[in-house]
Motif scaffolding. Structure first.
Motif, short mmCIF file in Angstrom:
data_model
loop_
_atom_site.label_atom_id
_atom_site.label_comp_id
_atom_site.label_asym_id
_atom_site.label_seq_id
_atom_site.Cartn_x
_atom_site.Cartn_y
_atom_site.Cartn_z
N GLU A 36 0.81 -1.22 0.00
CA GLU A 36 0.00 0.00 0.00
C GLU A 36 0.84 1.27 0.00
O GLU A 36 0.52 2.24 -0.68
CB GLU A 36 -0.96 0.00 1.19
N THR A 37 1.95 1.27 0.74
CA THR A 37 2.81 2.46 0.81
C THR A 37 3.42 2.75 -0.56
O THR A 37 3.40 3.88 -1.03
CB THR A 37 3.93 2.26 1.86
N LEU A 38 3.96 1.72 -1.19
CA LEU A 38 4.56 1.89 -2.51
C LEU A 38 3.52 2.27 -3.54
O LEU A 38 3.73 3.16 -4.36
CB LEU A 38 5.30 0.62 -2.93
N SER A 39 2.38 1.61 -3.50
CA SER A 39 1.30 1.91 -4.45
C SER A 39 0.85 3.36 -4.34
O SER A 39 0.67 4.05 -5.34
CB SER A 39 0.12 0.97 -4.22
N SER A 44 1.02 8.93 -6.61
CA SER A 44 1.08 10.33 -6.20
C SER A 44 1.83 11.13 -7.24
O SER A 44 2.86 10.70 -7.76
CB SER A 44 1.79 10.44 -4.85
N THR A 45 1.32 12.31 -7.56
CA THR A 45 2.00 13.16 -8.54
C THR A 45 3.09 13.99 -7.88
O THR A 45 3.91 14.59 -8.56
CB THR A 45 1.00 14.10 -9.23
N SER A 46 3.12 14.02 -6.56
CA SER A 46 4.08 14.87 -5.86
C SER A 46 5.27 14.12 -5.27
O SER A 46 6.11 14.73 -4.63
CB SER A 46 3.36 15.63 -4.74
N SER A 47 5.35 12.81 -5.48
CA SER A 47 6.47 12.08 -4.87
C SER A 47 7.33 11.42 -5.93
O SER A 47 6.88 11.09 -7.02
CB SER A 47 5.95 11.03 -3.89
#
Length: 132
Positions: A36-39, A44-47
């Motif tokens: 879930e963290t990686l997904s 995310s467009t900001s990471s």
């Protein structure tokens, strides 16, 4: 040689498989599709996501002791067959006198569902807890 994938930090590695002279290649599940963290980071467009992969050269005895060198063909076939069986069983009304009664198009329906799930996670069928 033993491929590893990075865990939650850049200093943690997880053993995902092994290659050797008699098995010079392989496809190794990483579990990234269900992380879930990686997904969340990937969507995310900001990471920015950085993934580190490592390879460890180990003596053959060490790799064999870890159980990494094996032919998974039969195991994979059993998992796919169980996925089909469980899907077909979900249609069974129990009125077949010991035989499974399913719609005529059950295989086409399963194949469509299987292909759709495999596009999202190519190893989804390996995650079931049914061991037969």
């Amino acid at each position: 040689s033993t491929p590893f994938s990075a865990g939650t930090t850049t200093t943690e590695f997880e053993l995902v498989g092994a290659i050797a002279n008699h098995k010079p290649s392989g496809a190794f599940p990483t579990g990234w599709a269900t992380n879930e963290t990686l997904s969340a980071a990937l969507h995310s467009t900001s990471s920015t996501v950085t993934i580190n992969l490592g390879v460890s050269i180990e003596p053959m005895a060490s790799v064999q002791n870890m159980g990494m060198i094996q032919d998974n063909t039969t195991h994979v076939a059993k998992k796919i067959a169980m996925n089909l069986f469980n899907y077909m069983q979900s249609f069974d009304t129990g009125g077949g006198g010991g035989n499974m009664m399913v719609p005529k198009n059950v295989f086409e329906r399963w194949m469509t569902r299987f292909e759709a799930k495999a596009r999202v996670d190519p190893n989804f069928f390996m995650k079931s807890s049914d061991e037969s």
